[in-house]
Scaffold this active site. Structure first.
Site, PDB file in Angstrom:
ATOM      1  N   LYS A  45       0.781  -1.124   0.035  1.00 39.39           N
ATOM      2  CA  LYS A  45      -0.151   0.016   0.168  1.00 39.39           C
ATOM      3  C   LYS A  45       0.818   1.212   0.150  1.00 39.39           C
ATOM      4  O   LYS A  45       0.411   2.324   0.152  1.00 39.39           O
ATOM      5  CB  LYS A  45      -0.899  -0.074   1.061  1.00 39.39           C
ATOM      6  CG  LYS A  45      -1.911  -1.272   1.077  1.00 39.39           C
ATOM      7  CD  LYS A  45      -3.055  -0.900   2.096  1.00 39.39           C
ATOM      8  CE  LYS A  45      -2.838  -1.600   3.453  1.00 39.39           C
ATOM      9  NZ  LYS A  45      -4.145  -1.280   4.299  1.00 39.39           N
ATOM     10  N   LYS A  47       2.320   2.568   2.029  1.00 38.40           N
ATOM     11  CA  LYS A  47       2.169   3.429   3.618  1.00 38.40           C
ATOM     12  C   LYS A  47       3.297   3.276   4.391  1.00 38.40           C
ATOM     13  O   LYS A  47       3.727   2.266   4.700  1.00 38.40           O
ATOM     14  CB  LYS A  47       0.751   2.963   4.085  1.00 38.40           C
ATOM     15  CG  LYS A  47      -0.476   3.347   3.282  1.00 38.40           C
ATOM     16  CD  LYS A  47      -1.627   3.048   4.268  1.00 38.40           C
ATOM     17  CE  LYS A  47      -3.021   3.401   3.687  1.00 38.40           C
ATOM     18  NZ  LYS A  47      -4.089   3.212   4.321  1.00 38.40           N
TER      19      LYS A  47
HETATM   20  N1  C2G Z   1     -12.475   4.863   7.064  1.00 33.20           N
HETATM   21  C1  C2G Z   1     -13.722   5.760   7.002  1.00 33.20           C
HETATM   22  N2  C2G Z   1     -13.804   6.988   6.983  1.00 33.20           N
HETATM   23  C2  C2G Z   1     -12.512   7.655   7.000  1.00 33.20           C
HETATM   24  C3  C2G Z   1     -11.316   6.878   7.026  1.00 33.20           C
HETATM   25  C4  C2G Z   1     -11.345   5.457   6.870  1.00 33.20           C
HETATM   26  O1  C2G Z   1     -14.904   4.911   6.988  1.00 33.20           O
HETATM   27  N3  C2G Z   1     -12.730   9.071   7.023  1.00 33.20           N
HETATM   28  C5  C2G Z   1     -12.431   3.298   6.985  1.00 33.20           C
HETATM   29  C6  C2G Z   1     -11.797   3.052   5.748  1.00 33.20           C
HETATM   30  O2  C2G Z   1     -12.935   2.819   4.672  1.00 33.20           O
HETATM   31  C7  C2G Z   1     -11.465   1.450   6.127  1.00 33.20           C
HETATM   32  C8  C2G Z   1     -11.267   1.539   7.589  1.00 33.20           C
HETATM   33  O3  C2G Z   1     -11.885   2.981   8.142  1.00 33.20           O
HETATM   34  O4  C2G Z   1     -12.621   0.636   6.022  1.00 33.20           O
HETATM   35  C9  C2G Z   1      -9.511   1.693   7.771  1.00 33.20           C
HETATM   36  O5  C2G Z   1      -9.068   2.807   6.919  1.00 33.20           O
HETATM   37  P1  C2G Z   1      -7.568   2.638   6.515  1.00 33.20           P
HETATM   38  O6  C2G Z   1      -7.012   2.233   7.684  1.00 33.20           O
HETATM   39  O7  C2G Z   1      -7.146   3.537   5.654  1.00 33.20           O
HETATM   40  O8  C2G Z   1      -7.690   1.029   5.596  1.00 33.20           O
HETATM   41  P2  C2G Z   1      -7.208   0.658   4.242  1.00 33.20           P
HETATM   42  O9  C2G Z   1      -5.596   1.259   4.078  1.00 33.20           O
HETATM   43  O10 C2G Z   1      -8.246   1.345   3.366  1.00 33.20           O
HETATM   44  O11 C2G Z   1      -6.909  -0.796   4.416  1.00 33.20           O
HETATM   45  O12 C2G Z   1      -7.298  -5.258   2.764  1.00 33.20           O
HETATM   46  C10 C2G Z   1      -8.146  -3.934   3.055  1.00 33.20           C
HETATM   47  C11 C2G Z   1      -7.037  -2.924   3.337  1.00 33.20           C
HETATM   48  O13 C2G Z   1      -6.236  -3.321   4.534  1.00 33.20           O
HETATM   49  C12 C2G Z   1      -7.747  -1.520   3.885  1.00 33.20           C
END
Ligand code: C2G
Length: 138
Positions: A45, A47
């Site tokens: 990712k 990240k």
């Molecule tokens: N999320 C949300 N609202 C936000 C930020 C994040 O609802 N303002 C949700 C994202 O949609 C996700 C969860 O919080 O469902 C975790 O977000 P992240 O840590 O950014 O996860 P991500 O990098 O999207 O990882 O295999 C799937 C991946 O690991 C998802």
């Protein structure tokens, strides 16, 4: 016992994450969070997390909605996770809308929940002046 699973990085934990976890738990009785490892975040990712996996895990463990935390090591584990953890419902924020519908083939319901607007880990870093480039170089 209706078991729910969700996946994510959850770095710099914020209310958008909490809103997601609360609504995910409301889909059932038991919530599993598959937490992206540092290696998976970086390799897959791009990240660079501010907090390590262990630090992110310890914060999630303090959240009342979370019942179990497992590592997310790769994109492929979702199919087997559904069976290994007897999952009934897979939940993600709707920035992932449609991306995981194939999990219905494994017998799980797939639910995408609206993201919480105007908050993200990237925005926090940007507004606090973290030089994402410098952090990546570190
Ligand atoms: N999320 C949300 N609202 C936000 C930020 C994040 O609802 N303002 C949700 C994202 O949609 C996700 C969860 O919080 O469902 C975790 O977000 P992240 O840590 O950014 O996860 P991500 O990098 O999207 O990882 O295999 C799937 C991946 O690991 C998802």
């Amino acid at each position: 016992m209706r078991r729910v699973i969700t996946y994510g990085t959850f770095d710099l934990l914020h209310y958008g994450h909490i809103n997601l976890l609360r609504r995910a738990k409301a889909q059932g009785d038991y919530l599993i969070v598959a937490l992206s490892t540092d290696e998976f975040n970086w390799k897959e990712k791009q990240k660079k997390c501010y907090f390590t996996y262990e630090e992110r895990k310890s914060m999630l463990e303090a959240i009342r909605y979370v019942d179990l935390i497992i590592p997310e090591n790769n994109w492929e584990q979702k199919r087997s996770d559904i069976h290994d953890y007897n999952v009934d419902v897979f939940v993600m924020g709707n920035d992932w809308e449609g991306k995981f519908d194939f999990l219905k083939e494994e017998g799980a319901e797939v639910v995408y929940l609206p993201r919480t607007p105007q908050i993200s880990t990237t925005q926090i870093k940007r507004e606090l002046g973290y030089d994402a480039e410098r952090m990546i170089e570190e």
